[in-house]
Design a protein around this motif. Structure first.
Motif, PDB file in Angstrom:
ATOM      1  N   ALA A 243      -2.307 -11.535  -4.478  1.00 51.38           N
ATOM      2  CA  ALA A 243      -2.982 -10.242  -4.594  1.00 51.38           C
ATOM      3  C   ALA A 243      -1.990  -9.143  -4.968  1.00 51.38           C
ATOM      4  O   ALA A 243      -2.297  -8.272  -5.782  1.00 51.38           O
ATOM      5  CB  ALA A 243      -3.701  -9.894  -3.288  1.00 51.38           C
TER       6      ALA A 243
ATOM      7  N   TRP B 189      -0.951  -2.218   2.123  1.00 55.61           N
ATOM      8  CA  TRP B 189      -1.365  -2.218   0.720  1.00 55.61           C
ATOM      9  C   TRP B 189      -2.790  -2.717   0.520  1.00 55.61           C
ATOM     10  O   TRP B 189      -3.263  -2.752  -0.615  1.00 55.61           O
ATOM     11  CB  TRP B 189      -0.383  -3.061  -0.108  1.00 55.61           C
ATOM     12  CG  TRP B 189       0.994  -2.502  -0.063  1.00 55.61           C
ATOM     13  CD1 TRP B 189       2.048  -2.979   0.659  1.00 55.61           C
ATOM     14  CD2 TRP B 189       1.471  -1.328  -0.721  1.00 55.61           C
ATOM     15  NE1 TRP B 189       3.154  -2.174   0.469  1.00 55.61           N
ATOM     16  CE2 TRP B 189       2.817  -1.154  -0.380  1.00 55.61           C
ATOM     17  CE3 TRP B 189       0.877  -0.407  -1.583  1.00 55.61           C
ATOM     18  CZ2 TRP B 189       3.592  -0.110  -0.850  1.00 55.61           C
ATOM     19  CZ3 TRP B 189       1.644   0.634  -2.059  1.00 55.61           C
ATOM     20  CH2 TRP B 189       2.988   0.768  -1.689  1.00 55.61           C
TER      21      TRP B 189
ATOM     22  N   LEU C 203      -4.233  -5.748   0.598  1.00 54.56           N
ATOM     23  CA  LEU C 203      -4.196  -6.788  -0.421  1.00 54.56           C
ATOM     24  C   LEU C 203      -5.201  -7.912  -0.179  1.00 54.56           C
ATOM     25  O   LEU C 203      -5.756  -8.449  -1.129  1.00 54.56           O
ATOM     26  CB  LEU C 203      -2.784  -7.379  -0.513  1.00 54.56           C
ATOM     27  CG  LEU C 203      -1.706  -6.404  -0.956  1.00 54.56           C
ATOM     28  CD1 LEU C 203      -0.326  -6.992  -0.736  1.00 54.56           C
ATOM     29  CD2 LEU C 203      -1.915  -6.021  -2.410  1.00 54.56           C
TER      30      LEU C 203
ATOM     31  N   GLU D 200      -1.755  -5.363 -12.954  1.00 52.10           N
ATOM     32  CA  GLU D 200      -2.800  -4.421 -13.348  1.00 52.10           C
ATOM     33  C   GLU D 200      -2.231  -3.015 -13.501  1.00 52.10           C
ATOM     34  O   GLU D 200      -2.581  -2.294 -14.433  1.00 52.10           O
ATOM     35  CB  GLU D 200      -3.937  -4.422 -12.328  1.00 52.10           C
ATOM     36  CG  GLU D 200      -5.081  -3.506 -12.680  1.00 52.10           C
ATOM     37  CD  GLU D 200      -5.740  -3.843 -14.021  1.00 52.10           C
ATOM     38  OE1 GLU D 200      -6.161  -2.895 -14.716  1.00 52.10           O
ATOM     39  OE2 GLU D 200      -5.812  -5.035 -14.374  1.00 52.10           O
ATOM     40  N   ARG D 201      -1.335  -2.643 -12.616  1.00 53.31           N
ATOM     41  CA  ARG D 201      -0.707  -1.324 -12.723  1.00 53.31           C
ATOM     42  C   ARG D 201       0.116  -1.221 -13.995  1.00 53.31           C
ATOM     43  O   ARG D 201       0.101  -0.197 -14.667  1.00 53.31           O
ATOM     44  CB  ARG D 201       0.171  -1.038 -11.506  1.00 53.31           C
ATOM     45  CG  ARG D 201       0.901   0.299 -11.622  1.00 53.31           C
ATOM     46  CD  ARG D 201       1.639   0.651 -10.387  1.00 53.31           C
ATOM     47  NE  ARG D 201       0.668   1.204  -9.449  1.00 53.31           N
ATOM     48  CZ  ARG D 201       0.957   1.539  -8.210  1.00 53.31           C
ATOM     49  NH1 ARG D 201       2.167   1.370  -7.740  1.00 53.31           N
ATOM     50  NH2 ARG D 201       0.044   2.042  -7.427  1.00 53.31           N
TER      51      ARG D 201
ATOM     52  N   GLN E 255      -1.105  -9.566  -8.677  1.00 51.85           N
ATOM     53  CA  GLN E 255      -2.207  -9.096  -9.514  1.00 51.85           C
ATOM     54  C   GLN E 255      -2.237  -7.572  -9.570  1.00 51.85           C
ATOM     55  O   GLN E 255      -2.460  -6.993 -10.633  1.00 51.85           O
ATOM     56  CB  GLN E 255      -3.541  -9.613  -8.991  1.00 51.85           C
ATOM     57  CG  GLN E 255      -3.814 -11.035  -9.361  1.00 51.85           C
ATOM     58  CD  GLN E 255      -5.225 -11.429  -9.007  1.00 51.85           C
ATOM     59  OE1 GLN E 255      -5.695 -11.185  -7.901  1.00 51.85           O
ATOM     60  NE2 GLN E 255      -5.899 -12.056  -9.950  1.00 51.85           N
ATOM     61  N   ARG E 256      -2.014  -6.936  -8.441  1.00 51.75           N
ATOM     62  CA  ARG E 256      -2.029  -5.471  -8.417  1.00 51.75           C
ATOM     63  C   ARG E 256      -0.890  -4.906  -9.269  1.00 51.75           C
ATOM     64  O   ARG E 256      -1.080  -3.934  -9.994  1.00 51.75           O
ATOM     65  CB  ARG E 256      -1.925  -4.958  -6.992  1.00 51.75           C
ATOM     66  CG  ARG E 256      -2.062  -3.448  -6.959  1.00 51.75           C
ATOM     67  CD  ARG E 256      -2.289  -2.881  -5.609  1.00 51.75           C
ATOM     68  NE  ARG E 256      -3.523  -3.375  -5.036  1.00 51.75           N
ATOM     69  CZ  ARG E 256      -3.846  -3.188  -3.763  1.00 51.75           C
ATOM     70  NH1 ARG E 256      -3.027  -2.531  -2.976  1.00 51.75           N
ATOM     71  NH2 ARG E 256      -4.969  -3.657  -3.290  1.00 51.75           N
TER      72      ARG E 256
ATOM     73  N   SER F 133      -8.954  -5.826   2.601  1.00 50.92           N
ATOM     74  CA  SER F 133      -9.871  -5.504   1.503  1.00 50.92           C
ATOM     75  C   SER F 133     -11.062  -6.461   1.487  1.00 50.92           C
ATOM     76  O   SER F 133     -12.147  -6.065   1.078  1.00 50.92           O
ATOM     77  CB  SER F 133      -9.146  -5.538   0.156  1.00 50.92           C
ATOM     78  OG  SER F 133      -8.717  -6.843  -0.142  1.00 50.92           O
TER      79      SER F 133
END
Length: 117
Positions: free
Chosen positions: A95, A23, A25, A102-103, A98-99, A29
């Motif tokens: 992380a 992913w 994360l 946000e989605r 948060q993702r 990244s």
């Protein structure tokens, strides 16, 4: 079975690494920031452990699962590995959360609201 606890920590770390890789994360990244965060978190918790050991609050119990090597009195070899794992797991979980949030925000903004219907 000596070393089983350390093996479990390393296997769990590998599993989190695989999730992180899939992913992207944390380490995949932003490797530098991830290494810094894990290093700072591990150092913080080792200092915390040292204070707890000095105060007599933290004591190492006897367990056949430990390797049997102490880095200091009441500080087994496995402790820094566990603290690094804990820091990395928290970072990947943060992380991931948060993702997901946000989605959800993006999906909610893209779909028509119930009031407009």
């Amino acid at each position: 079975m000596p070393g089983l606890y350390l093996a479990a920590i390393l296997a769990s770390t590998f599993g989190v690494l695989l999730l992180d890789r899939r992913w992207r994360l944390a380490a995949w990244s932003a490797p530098g920031r991830t290494l810094a965060a894990v290093g700072i978190g591990t150092a913080f918790f080792l200092i915390w452990d040292a204070a707890g050991i000095a105060a007599g609050v933290f004591l190492k119990g006897d367990s056949p699962l430990l390797v049997g090597i102490d880095l200091a009195p009441h500080l087994p070899l496995e402790e820094p590995f566990f603290l690094a794992f804990l820091s990395y797991l928290a970072l990947v979980a943060w992380a991931g959360a948060q993702r997901l949030l946000e989605r959800r925000r993006t999906d909610a903004a893209a779909s028509p609201s119930e009031a407009a219907r």
